[in-house]
Design a protein around this motif. Structure first.
Motif, PDB file in Angstrom:
ATOM      1  N   THR A  10       0.652  -1.242  -0.048  1.00 46.22           N
ATOM      2  CA  THR A  10       0.062   0.058   0.072  1.00 46.22           C
ATOM      3  C   THR A  10       0.729   1.306  -0.046  1.00 46.22           C
ATOM      4  N   ALA A  11       1.985   1.131   0.053  1.00 43.63           N
ATOM      5  CA  ALA A  11       2.978   2.393  -0.115  1.00 43.63           C
ATOM      6  C   ALA A  11       4.292   1.885  -0.520  1.00 43.63           C
ATOM      7  N   LEU A  12       4.959   3.009  -1.204  1.00 43.45           N
ATOM      8  CA  LEU A  12       6.230   2.848  -1.808  1.00 43.45           C
ATOM      9  C   LEU A  12       7.315   3.029  -0.569  1.00 43.45           C
ATOM     10  N   ALA A  13       8.069   1.876  -0.331  1.00 44.34           N
ATOM     11  CA  ALA A  13       8.789   1.868   0.843  1.00 44.34           C
ATOM     12  C   ALA A  13      10.082   0.750   0.288  1.00 44.34           C
ATOM     13  N   LEU A  14      10.751   1.020  -0.548  1.00 45.68           N
ATOM     14  CA  LEU A  14      11.653  -0.027  -1.149  1.00 45.68           C
ATOM     15  C   LEU A  14      12.571  -0.443  -0.009  1.00 45.68           C
ATOM     16  N   GLY A  15      12.958  -0.052   1.123  1.00 46.07           N
ATOM     17  CA  GLY A  15      13.817  -0.668   2.339  1.00 46.07           C
ATOM     18  C   GLY A  15      12.762  -1.641   2.962  1.00 46.07           C
ATOM     19  N   ALA A  16      11.664  -1.016   3.174  1.00 48.51           N
ATOM     20  CA  ALA A  16      10.741  -1.862   3.935  1.00 48.51           C
ATOM     21  C   ALA A  16      10.337  -3.146   3.449  1.00 48.51           C
ATOM     22  N   VAL A  17      10.000  -3.187   2.197  1.00 47.32           N
ATOM     23  CA  VAL A  17       9.629  -4.709   1.612  1.00 47.32           C
ATOM     24  C   VAL A  17      10.757  -5.423   1.431  1.00 47.32           C
ATOM     25  N   ALA A 123       1.622   4.819 -21.701  1.00 46.56           N
ATOM     26  CA  ALA A 123       2.618   5.956 -21.685  1.00 46.56           C
ATOM     27  C   ALA A 123       3.126   5.816 -20.409  1.00 46.56           C
ATOM     28  N   ASP A 124       2.203   5.552 -19.217  1.00 48.50           N
ATOM     29  CA  ASP A 124       2.652   5.454 -17.890  1.00 48.50           C
ATOM     30  C   ASP A 124       3.708   4.368 -17.235  1.00 48.50           C
ATOM     31  N   TRP A 125       3.913   3.226 -18.172  1.00 54.93           N
ATOM     32  CA  TRP A 125       4.790   2.251 -17.814  1.00 54.93           C
ATOM     33  C   TRP A 125       6.013   2.229 -18.660  1.00 54.93           C
ATOM     34  N   THR A 126       6.909   1.435 -17.948  1.00 56.41           N
ATOM     35  CA  THR A 126       8.290   1.143 -18.746  1.00 56.41           C
ATOM     36  C   THR A 126       8.429  -0.137 -19.202  1.00 56.41           C
ATOM     37  N   VAL A 127       8.807  -0.427 -20.554  1.00 59.38           N
ATOM     38  CA  VAL A 127       8.918  -1.695 -20.962  1.00 59.38           C
ATOM     39  C   VAL A 127      10.053  -2.028 -20.859  1.00 59.38           C
ATOM     40  N   VAL A 128      10.243  -3.344 -20.329  1.00 61.78           N
ATOM     41  CA  VAL A 128      11.714  -3.970 -19.816  1.00 61.78           C
ATOM     42  C   VAL A 128      12.153  -5.069 -20.967  1.00 61.78           C
ATOM     43  N   MET A 129      11.070  -5.632 -21.694  1.00 64.37           N
ATOM     44  CA  MET A 129      11.461  -6.870 -22.686  1.00 64.37           C
ATOM     45  C   MET A 129      10.299  -6.838 -23.546  1.00 64.37           C
ATOM     46  N   ALA A 130      10.684  -7.228 -24.886  1.00 67.38           N
ATOM     47  CA  ALA A 130       9.560  -7.578 -25.620  1.00 67.38           C
ATOM     48  C   ALA A 130       9.828  -8.750 -26.308  1.00 67.38           C
ATOM     49  N   THR A 131       8.589  -9.485 -26.821  1.00 66.39           N
ATOM     50  CA  THR A 131       8.861 -10.956 -27.762  1.00 66.39           C
ATOM     51  C   THR A 131       7.939 -10.845 -28.565  1.00 66.39           C
ATOM     52  N   PRO A 132       8.712 -10.899 -30.059  1.00 64.66           N
ATOM     53  CA  PRO A 132       7.837 -11.087 -31.203  1.00 64.66           C
ATOM     54  C   PRO A 132       7.396 -12.623 -30.996  1.00 64.66           C
ATOM     55  N   THR A 133       6.002 -12.455 -31.511  1.00 64.76           N
ATOM     56  CA  THR A 133       5.595 -14.159 -31.650  1.00 64.76           C
ATOM     57  C   THR A 133       4.783 -14.086 -32.806  1.00 64.76           C
ATOM     58  N   GLY A 134       4.406 -15.179 -33.111  1.00 65.99           N
ATOM     59  CA  GLY A 134       3.601 -15.724 -34.135  1.00 65.99           C
ATOM     60  C   GLY A 134       2.262 -16.411 -33.782  1.00 65.99           C
ATOM     61  N   GLY A 135       1.629 -17.015 -34.644  1.00 67.43           N
ATOM     62  CA  GLY A 135       0.481 -17.791 -34.428  1.00 67.43           C
ATOM     63  C   GLY A 135      -0.020 -18.500 -35.536  1.00 67.43           C
ATOM     64  N   VAL A 136      -0.644 -19.684 -35.191  1.00 68.72           N
ATOM     65  CA  VAL A 136      -1.179 -20.711 -36.332  1.00 68.72           C
ATOM     66  C   VAL A 136      -2.619 -20.846 -36.410  1.00 68.72           C
ATOM     67  N   THR A 289       6.566  -6.829 -21.474  1.00 70.88           N
ATOM     68  CA  THR A 289       6.847  -6.882 -19.996  1.00 70.88           C
ATOM     69  C   THR A 289       7.055  -5.468 -19.535  1.00 70.88           C
ATOM     70  N   PHE A 290       6.341  -5.262 -18.462  1.00 69.25           N
ATOM     71  CA  PHE A 290       6.200  -3.695 -18.004  1.00 69.25           C
ATOM     72  C   PHE A 290       6.455  -3.669 -16.435  1.00 69.25           C
ATOM     73  N   LEU A 291       7.185  -2.463 -16.054  1.00 69.27           N
ATOM     74  CA  LEU A 291       7.029  -2.022 -14.694  1.00 69.27           C
ATOM     75  C   LEU A 291       6.227  -0.895 -14.520  1.00 69.27           C
ATOM     76  N   PRO A 292       5.615  -0.754 -13.313  1.00 69.50           N
ATOM     77  CA  PRO A 292       4.592   0.416 -13.216  1.00 69.50           C
ATOM     78  C   PRO A 292       5.259   1.892 -13.307  1.00 69.50           C
ATOM     79  N   GLU A 293       4.404   2.704 -13.362  1.00 64.83           N
ATOM     80  CA  GLU A 293       4.709   4.113 -13.351  1.00 64.83           C
ATOM     81  C   GLU A 293       5.426   4.506 -11.783  1.00 64.83           C
ATOM     82  N   GLY A 294       6.584   5.140 -12.012  1.00 67.61           N
ATOM     83  CA  GLY A 294       7.276   5.542 -10.808  1.00 67.61           C
ATOM     84  C   GLY A 294       8.222   4.774 -10.250  1.00 67.61           C
ATOM     85  N   THR A 295       8.556   3.659 -11.022  1.00 66.32           N
ATOM     86  CA  THR A 295       9.678   2.623 -10.652  1.00 66.32           C
ATOM     87  C   THR A 295      11.199   3.288 -10.614  1.00 66.32           C
ATOM     88  N   ASP A 296      11.718   2.999  -9.596  1.00 72.73           N
ATOM     89  CA  ASP A 296      13.172   3.688  -9.681  1.00 72.73           C
ATOM     90  C   ASP A 296      14.211   2.957 -10.690  1.00 72.73           C
TER      91      ASP A 296
END
Length: 366
Positions: A10-17, A123-136, A289-296
């Motif tokens: 419920t709160a951003l507390a990097l050390g606390a978690v 636009a609020d999120w940070t992308v850290v990885m993307a994977t192209p894929t296909g489909g059949v 794959t994304f991290l939420p807004e405000g991530t250090d």
């Protein structure tokens, strides 16, 4: 595990978690450790589909390469064509690195089309990885089709497809089948492509598609048993932006080839351009794959490096083909490029698709 677990943060507390941030040298990048923590990888789809298979395959590698070797647990939260889970991530995920989101074209498309259920902004999120894929795409032998080169036999048949919704990734088959001239009835409301496959196995539908990872894991056995007949892959993009055969399925015709089998000429025109725009957003730029807004930034960097290390991991390279297909993870600038391609579409293309959905499928996006 319920999505309600988000509420414990419920709160951003990097050390606390329990995430350790330490500076090795003044001005140097901070080192991050997730030792003893559990990362929740939210997948806004039901179990058994392509996104779920993709995440569950990658999760152990993420454990291996994230600093501190945390447990990585995939959490399924289907609903609303994946908008339910994405909305929850946007509303509740804390920027502590303990919650990440895996999206698909079914998450991108409602965003691109202005679906009123969307309460998230890429636009609020940070992308850290993307994977192209296909489909059949595959059908049942009950249609009389015994191989891909007999796809023309589907013309005039009453085909039924289990869809997550007109603004989900299933927009690609909706546009593609229509453009091809196949008479397909789309039954909306399924929670994920895994549910669509189960409907196919129960005989409730007679045409389906699965993304590469789910196809390799769950449909290839049906093909081996003669229960499913593969027709074509959606394809891949070459360096010039042309749709070509998928490298994971090199012996299978691409959508363009299948279209020509049915119609005697390659696809062209405005409808094909609309189809192609959403194909690009849905497959070459599909899973991210994304991290939420405000991530250090130090946490962002730790995730980006972990995916770079996964890509270089010999075990990953040796095993990925059988599970998620012959695709490379996009990291760094490449991931950013795919993110931009997958979350943007020209206004006139968007409007043409919205008008089609309203007039032909009674889908109103207001």
């Amino acid at each position: 595990m319920s999505i309600s677990n988000f509420t414990r943060r419920t709160a951003l507390a990097l050390g606390a978690v329990g995430i350790t941030l330490s500076t090795a040298l003044p001005g140097a990048a901070q080192d991050v450790s997730f030792e003893g923590e559990t990362i929740e990888w939210l997948i806004p789809f039901s179990a058994g589909g392509g996104s779920d298979t993709w995440a569950r395959f990658l999760a152990p590698f993420l454990t291996k390469h994230l600093p501190g070797n945390p447990s990585v647990q995939v959490v399924n939260e289907p609903g609303g064509g994946s908008t339910k889970g994405a909305n929850l991530f946007a509303a509740r995920a804390e920027p502590d690195g303990l919650t990440i989101l895996g999206t698909s074209g079914s998450t991108q498309f409602p965003y691109l089309l202005g679906d009123p259920r969307v309460r998230y902004d890429y636009a609020d999120w940070t992308v850290v990885m993307a994977t192209p894929t296909g489909g059949v795409v595959y059908t049942t032998p009950n249609t009389g089709v015994e191989s891909a080169d007999q796809i023309g036999k589907l013309e005039g048949q009453d085909l039924i497809y289990a869809s997550q919704g007109a603004t989900s990734l299933d927009l690609v088959p909706l546009l593609g089948f229509r453009l091809m001239g196949l008479d397909v009835r789309h039954v909306f409301g399924f929670q994920g492509r895994g549910d669509g496959r189960l409907a196919f196995e129960r005989g409730e539908v007679n045409i389906d598609y699965q993304t590469s990872s789910a196809y390799l894991q769950n449909v290839q056995p049906l093909v081996d048993e003669g229960i499913a007949i593969p027709l074509f892959s959606w394809g891949a993009l070459d360096d010039d932006g042309n749709i070509v055969r998928d490298p994971t399925f090199p012996d299978m015709p691409s959508y363009v080839e299948a279209y020509e089998m049915v119609n005697g000429e390659p696809p062209s025109g405005e409808e094909f351009e609309a189809y192609k725009a959403f194909f690009v957003a849905g497959f070459p730029a599909q899973k991210m794959t994304f991290l939420p807004e405000g991530t250090d930034q130090s946490i962002i960097d730790a995730y980006k490096q972990a995916f770079v290390d996964i890509q270089a991991d010999p075990e990953f390279q040796e095993t990925k083909g059988a599970t998620i297909g012959d695709y490379q993870l996009a990291t760094g600038d490449a991931a950013q490029t795919l993110y931009e391609q997958g979350t943007r579409v020209r206004p006139e293309v968007r409007q043409s698709v919205v008008d089609l959905l309203t007039s032909e499928y009674d889908v109103t996006l207001d």
